[in-house]
Enzyme design. Sequence first.
Site, PDB file in Angstrom:
ATOM      1  N   SER A 129      -4.020  -1.481  -4.640  1.00 54.91           N
ATOM      2  CA  SER A 129      -4.446  -2.497  -3.662  1.00 54.91           C
ATOM      3  C   SER A 129      -5.281  -1.875  -2.541  1.00 54.91           C
ATOM      4  CB  SER A 129      -3.249  -3.275  -3.111  1.00 54.91           C
ATOM      5  OG  SER A 129      -2.296  -2.393  -2.587  1.00 54.91           O
ATOM      6  N   ASP A 173      -1.376   3.796   2.880  1.00 60.05           N
ATOM      7  CA  ASP A 173      -2.173   3.665   1.654  1.00 60.05           C
ATOM      8  C   ASP A 173      -3.666   3.662   1.963  1.00 60.05           C
ATOM      9  OD1 ASP A 173       0.399   3.256   0.810  1.00 60.05           O
ATOM     10  OD2 ASP A 173       0.136   1.138   0.322  1.00 60.05           O
TER      11      ASP A 173
END
Length: 380
Positions: A129, A173
């Site tokens: 993602s 992330d």
Amino acid sequence: MSKTNLATQFSNIFGRAPEIVTRAPGRIEFIGNHTDYNGGTVLGASIDRGVAVALARRTDGKRNFHSTYTHQTVTLTAGEPAKQSGDSSWTNYPLGVLAALPHFGLSVIEGFDYLADSDLPTGAGLSSSAAIELASALAFLGATGQTADRETVVKIGKHAENHFVGVPCGILDQGVSGFGKSGHLVFIDCAGPRFATVPMPAGASFWIFNTHTKHALVDGLYEARHRECMTAARALGVKWLVEVTPEALLAAQAKIEPTAFKRARHVVEEIARVAETVDALKTGNIDKVGSLLTASHRSSQRLFENSTAELDFLVDTLVASPGVYGARLTGGGFGGAVMALAGAGFGAAQAEAVAAAYAAKFGARPDILPMGTGDGAVVL
Ligand code: GLA
């Protein structure tokens, strides 16, 4: 996938050449589990697999999204992005980026043809993602002649995830995907945020074991852990748990509800482990690094309760294998993958033995993914 290959695929689908091709890597969470949204520190590695995006503008206001994963084109019209569901739900990542751009004073591209391709295994906790968010952000900006610094691109990705996709994640992330450097780990002080790189220990390599298991309630459990950490911070009278030392937390135990206390203990001790890991990396003490990785997993297992029987079995089997310095779950937890840091004594045969022991117990084989590091998000 190479730029030329993606451009050829783009031409086959849309009948013309792309104007821009970008790529952003997935990441391994090295150590610093659930510390990011608590204002703490974390170490991650950008890997040599990721998501590539090719894009060309259109003048008719149509937005065509195609993914080599679904082999389908989703056509939407320009304007305020609306959240998608079902087979089209992957478009929420680029749509979330479009929705985020105005919040950073950047303008939104209206119509376009868009192609995404990924060589990241899905569901392994390697952050596909963040990779698609950053590759999309660079493509949308580049195609409109806008520039933004790396930190802004990272924050656009996080904004998309928090406010459009709806996951209350921290900056790990996107930060690692944005600031990654081959042969290095990315250190993030999430309160700043502040980003730095630390060389990988010489002679060590990553092995990922993807269990393909995923707790049915994984999103809800992530949110629940987030809530429990905030409950503990409130009880302690601080904004973020990073403001509390392990000793101060123990002294304040009576003020905190028992479950929230266990979650907080994992977080504050994990932040201390990140600092110890940075020191051990600097002095080249790889055995110490390995034992900190395994200690992080034990804390996930006992205090944060975001591990599973499958992940625990892999960690136990790996740390008993020759050549493994340490092993832990990587990412949010509740299923997904285990990461091992190993030296020359651990190779394909040893990895195979671990996978066979797992298969004998759980009736399914984990994927074995030896993983190299790679550079951060880039326009190709
Ligand atoms: C997920 C989130 C990250 C981080 C980790 C746990 O990967 O996206 O922000 O919270 O879980 O450390």
